[in-house]
Design an enzyme around this catalytic site. Structure first.
Site, PDB file in Angstrom:
ATOM      1  N   GLU A  12      70.672  38.283  72.103  1.00  0.00           N
ATOM      2  CA  GLU A  12      71.949  38.875  71.733  1.00  0.00           C
ATOM      3  C   GLU A  12      71.853  39.444  70.318  1.00  0.00           C
ATOM      4  O   GLU A  12      71.631  38.695  69.360  1.00  0.00           O
ATOM      5  CB  GLU A  12      73.065  37.828  71.804  1.00  0.00           C
ATOM      6  CG  GLU A  12      73.253  37.218  73.182  1.00  0.00           C
ATOM      7  CD  GLU A  12      73.618  38.258  74.223  1.00  0.00           C
ATOM      8  OE1 GLU A  12      74.460  39.136  73.929  1.00  0.00           O
ATOM      9  OE2 GLU A  12      73.040  38.219  75.327  1.00  0.00           O
ATOM     10  N   THR A  35      71.397  34.445  78.969  1.00  0.00           N
ATOM     11  CA  THR A  35      72.323  33.633  79.758  1.00  0.00           C
ATOM     12  C   THR A  35      72.384  32.212  79.218  1.00  0.00           C
ATOM     13  O   THR A  35      73.467  31.623  79.093  1.00  0.00           O
ATOM     14  CB  THR A  35      71.874  33.613  81.233  1.00  0.00           C
ATOM     15  OG1 THR A  35      71.849  34.950  81.738  1.00  0.00           O
ATOM     16  CG2 THR A  35      72.820  32.774  82.084  1.00  0.00           C
ATOM     17  N   ILE A  36      71.219  31.655  78.874  1.00  0.00           N
ATOM     18  CA  ILE A  36      71.188  30.306  78.290  1.00  0.00           C
ATOM     19  C   ILE A  36      71.991  30.291  76.993  1.00  0.00           C
ATOM     20  O   ILE A  36      72.772  29.363  76.734  1.00  0.00           O
ATOM     21  CB  ILE A  36      69.737  29.863  78.035  1.00  0.00           C
ATOM     22  CG1 ILE A  36      68.979  29.748  79.352  1.00  0.00           C
ATOM     23  CG2 ILE A  36      69.709  28.529  77.290  1.00  0.00           C
ATOM     24  CD1 ILE A  36      67.483  29.529  79.177  1.00  0.00           C
ATOM     25  N   THR A  88      63.694  37.837  82.675  1.00  0.00           N
ATOM     26  CA  THR A  88      62.442  38.575  82.554  1.00  0.00           C
ATOM     27  C   THR A  88      61.392  37.784  81.803  1.00  0.00           C
ATOM     28  O   THR A  88      60.253  37.641  82.245  1.00  0.00           O
ATOM     29  CB  THR A  88      62.686  39.917  81.832  1.00  0.00           C
ATOM     30  OG1 THR A  88      63.625  40.689  82.578  1.00  0.00           O
ATOM     31  CG2 THR A  88      61.391  40.702  81.701  1.00  0.00           C
TER      32      THR A  88
END
Length: 301
Positions: free
Chosen positions: A271, A69-70, A95
């Protein structure tokens, strides 16, 4: 700080039902802070919400989630014009939360949110990969990304970061080294790599300090390569005692080029990116990030 300046919290959909987050937001709103909350549902949502924050002249965009997300939010901010680019705040809800942990950001929601909204905004570097992808924390190659990407979500939810190690032990039969050539400033190595870490930040994979000397404001990337033919001891050393591994090769550079005769996977803050050639360049001071006093990732604390 101007309490009327809007802060946007972009929360990964997995954390949407977090009661502690809801309470912390309500408390800060009661204190007069202007806070907008958006929840992601599908890929691309974070970028759209960053654009919404830009349109409203937000002072801070807060990434509520894990390293992925960051990464998504930092990438969207990096693409915005410098004049309108808000600061990045971090609310660790994932997590592993590798970047947040190594930066010294509180794991508790209330102090983390206060830091994300009102903390000192420090210039930090980003790393650009092949001109169209970015990472703020680390790019990892070799068996690490394969373990991370293949670890089941239910296992991560139940066991947290130790799940990566357990899943790696279960997949030893499928893990093989990558043949590659790596170049940087005054550096060249060629051989079989069991794992590769290119760090703007220091740790990945649920707390493994692959690049323990990395700083996010020095204009450099740290490289660590793990070599060796015996996979089981290499896996154990890399995941549990990476700083003592006798087969570790270290370097630092403002750029690295990695080529391979076969497809390899690099994990950019969670990613995956597959290919045979990667060019990684540091972008000094690309973002402002709200970090705690004495943050260990800063050269000036």
């Amino acid at each position: 700080m101007d309490k009327n300046a809007t802060s946007f919290i972009i929360v990964n959909g997995k954390g949407a039902g977090n009661d502690a987050l809801r309470a912390a937001v309500s408390k800060l709103r009661d204190e007069g802070h202007s806070i907008a909350v958006r929840v992601t549902w599908e890929r691309g949502d974070a970028g759209r919400y960053v654009n919404e924050a830009l349109a409203q002249d937000a002072q801070t965009v807060i990434a509520g989630g894990g390293d992925g997300t960051i990464n998504e939010i930092a990438t969207a901010l990096a693409l915005a014009s410098v004049e309108k680019r808000p600061a990045l705040g971090i609310l660790p809800l994932g997590t592993a939360n590798d970047f947040a942990a190594s930066a010294g950001i509180p794991q508790e929601i209330d102090p983390a949110l206060r830091l994300a909204i009102a903390g000192r905004a420090c210039p930090v570097d980003l790393a650009r990969v092949n001109d169209n992808a970015w990472f703020i924390n680390m790019a990892t190659g070799g068996f690490g990304p394969r373990i991370t990407s293949e670890t089941p979500e239910k296992l991560k939810a139940a066991l947290g970061s130790i799940s990566y190690f357990i899943h790696g032990m279960l997949r030893l039969d499928t893990l093989k080294p990558d043949r590659c050539d790596i170049r940087g400033e005054n550096f060249h190595w060629q051989g079989e790599a069991l794992a590769i870490g290119i760090g703007n930040g220091r740790q990945a994979g649920g707390g493994q300090a692959l690049c323990p000397q990395a700083l996010i404001d020095d204009g450099l990337l740290q490289l660590r390569i793990f070599t060796g033919e015996e996979l089981l001891p290499a896996l154990f050393n890399t995941l549990t005692r990476s700083d003592e591994n006798p087969n570790a090769i270290d370097s630092e550079s403002a750029w690295f080029e990695i080529t391979s005769p076969h497809d390899i996977i690099f994990n950019l803050d969670g990613e995956p990116l597959s290919g045979r050639k990667f060019r990684i360049d540091v972008e000094p001071g690309a973002l402002s990030c709200r970090l705690p006093p004495g943050c260990p990732l800063l050269s000036v604390r």
